[in-house]
Design a protein around this motif. Sequence first.
Motif, PDB file in Angstrom:
ATOM      1  N   CYS A 136      -6.629   1.368 -19.781  1.00  0.00           N
ATOM      2  CA  CYS A 136      -7.479   1.332 -18.383  1.00  0.00           C
ATOM      3  C   CYS A 136      -8.962   0.493 -19.609  1.00  0.00           C
ATOM      4  O   CYS A 136      -9.547   0.477 -18.700  1.00  0.00           O
ATOM      5  N   LEU A 184      -7.646  -2.812 -18.213  1.00  0.00           N
ATOM      6  CA  LEU A 184      -7.977  -2.796 -16.266  1.00  0.00           C
ATOM      7  C   LEU A 184      -9.984  -2.566 -16.811  1.00  0.00           C
ATOM      8  O   LEU A 184     -10.032  -1.803 -15.734  1.00  0.00           O
ATOM      9  N   PHE A 202     -11.858  -0.276 -17.371  1.00  0.00           N
ATOM     10  CA  PHE A 202     -13.376   1.141 -16.996  1.00  0.00           C
ATOM     11  C   PHE A 202     -13.673   0.992 -17.830  1.00  0.00           C
ATOM     12  O   PHE A 202     -15.252   1.568 -17.333  1.00  0.00           O
ATOM     13  N   ARG A 252     -16.767  -0.625 -16.327  1.00  0.00           N
ATOM     14  CA  ARG A 252     -17.012  -0.350 -14.527  1.00  0.00           C
ATOM     15  C   ARG A 252     -18.339   1.076 -14.227  1.00  0.00           C
ATOM     16  O   ARG A 252     -17.963   1.859 -14.407  1.00  0.00           O
ATOM     17  N   MET A 261     -10.858   5.505  -9.158  1.00  0.00           N
ATOM     18  CA  MET A 261      -9.668   5.252 -10.490  1.00  0.00           C
ATOM     19  C   MET A 261      -9.726   6.493 -11.930  1.00  0.00           C
ATOM     20  O   MET A 261      -8.951   6.055 -12.548  1.00  0.00           O
ATOM     21  N   VAL A 306      -6.235   5.835 -10.588  1.00  0.00           N
ATOM     22  CA  VAL A 306      -5.404   4.579 -11.765  1.00  0.00           C
ATOM     23  C   VAL A 306      -5.301   5.261 -12.762  1.00  0.00           C
ATOM     24  O   VAL A 306      -3.798   5.355 -13.337  1.00  0.00           O
ATOM     25  N   ARG A 307      -5.978   6.602 -13.359  1.00  0.00           N
ATOM     26  CA  ARG A 307      -5.058   7.021 -14.606  1.00  0.00           C
ATOM     27  C   ARG A 307      -4.348   7.855 -15.023  1.00  0.00           C
ATOM     28  O   ARG A 307      -3.697   7.440 -15.624  1.00  0.00           O
ATOM     29  N   VAL A 355      -1.141   4.838 -14.606  1.00  0.00           N
ATOM     30  CA  VAL A 355      -0.551   4.393 -15.599  1.00  0.00           C
ATOM     31  C   VAL A 355      -0.029   6.218 -16.892  1.00  0.00           C
ATOM     32  O   VAL A 355      -0.191   5.147 -17.731  1.00  0.00           O
TER      33      VAL A 355
END
Length: 498
Positions: free
Chosen positions: A353, A357, A359, A362, A370, A373-374, A377
């Motif tokens: 992440c 990605l 993180f 962000r 988000m 998304v985690r 993953v």
Amino acid sequence: MSPGVLLSFIIGYFLVLLIISWLTSKKSSDNDTFFVANRNSKWYLVAFGMIGTALSGVTFISVPGKVGSDQFAYFQFVLGNAAGFIVIATVLLPLYYRLKLTSIYSYIEGALGTWSYKTAAAIFLVSRVIGSAFRLYLVVIVLQKFIFDSYHIPFAVTVLICLLLIWSYTFKGGLKTIIITDSLQTFFLVTSVFLSIYFICQSLHMNIFEAAETIKNSSYSKIFFFEDFAASKLHLGKQFFGALFITIGMTGLDQDLMQKNLSLKNIKEAQKNMFSFVGVFVLINIFFLSVGALLYMYAAKNGISVTKTDYLYPTIALQYLGIVPAMVFMLGLTAATFATTDSALTALTTSFCVDFLGFNKRADVNTPKMVAVRHWVHIAFSGLMFLTIIIFNVINDDAVVSAIFTVASYTYGPLLGLYSFGLFVSNRQVRDKLVPFICILSPAICYLLNAESKKYFGGYVFGNELIIVNGLLTFVGLLVTSGSKVGEVRKSESIEIG
């Protein structure tokens, strides 16, 4: 012991972990909680919980099993581990805290470049998936043999059940949950070691002091090996220095254990955690080796033979010592292995992440989108670990403890080279896009050297020190292909003037 009783015990054990997960994540379950536990962990909980993460089922089963062939030679490795932990506490932790890192591989981006950074993170992902899969595999084969075979459940289904249970209590609270559950699991692990020694001594009709004297005078008690440096993997130099650098690689350059250190308030607490951890780590390994010696004495006395050394401890504990010792063994094994796997899944999720990605860059990192998304993953890495265990079950034919550290010599070596270059070479700039190729080439060369070492080096056999060679090859590759930083500046200036 009845497979039904063992299965009921494991189900009850996971219910406790699920309750802890619910309690620790009901107030907050955002990404900051998952990744670094809001940087508010207690050092003594982290130190104690790290014992379970560092030891795993490998120590619990393979280390006692190897006593039969290697005696107490593993303690040389443990001393190298201790030295490596001290290096981590005094060199790497201050660096990580100074830079306020969430993923420790972010350091490489500033020191060497983006390609180097992504390469380092990718090496960790591959290394940790393989290492954690090996460790979980060890406990699954025991569960399969002593529980699930009785119900005709396939090995793949057993693996899937274990991973689903681990995922269920880590997916929400992440590191905040794991710090609590790992402390509980370490307590179970340590308790089971002491009780195992007690029950085996009781079966051998010895008290603790008599057992210690018997072990000392047995053929299993030799610790230091100085004979035949070239041909023996057990030589003190190979074991100690190999362990030192493996520890730096597998712990200090590994997001898993370092993530727990980074959840503490400051560097002083992190160092206090590491120094406390070292003392307990060394002591516990002495007891594991003692368990191994006692197990072989018990096996010899009762005419017990096993086909694989990894089956020695579970066979005696689950089939010969009675119901209470069997429950104690299963408690320790489950605690040790799942403490490692839950921590690994969290670290893998964090690294991907943050490192891939972005993180950490962000502003919306804690939004529901988000967090979702985690979650995905986390699920993906659980699936990847499942596939790795299935593959390993097909190809493995060696003691798991040997397999893990052999793999570590290949995968963690390039990380040593990358960090060493970043820390100690400040006047040269790496060719960033060449770094992935160097980090692939170095382990490949090491593989060839290891395969042909007897032929080309006068009978020399590589042991754990192979990781040093790997790291050195990576370092040299970076050095040879790098250019002067001053030269790069002058070149860019001349282009701008032109």
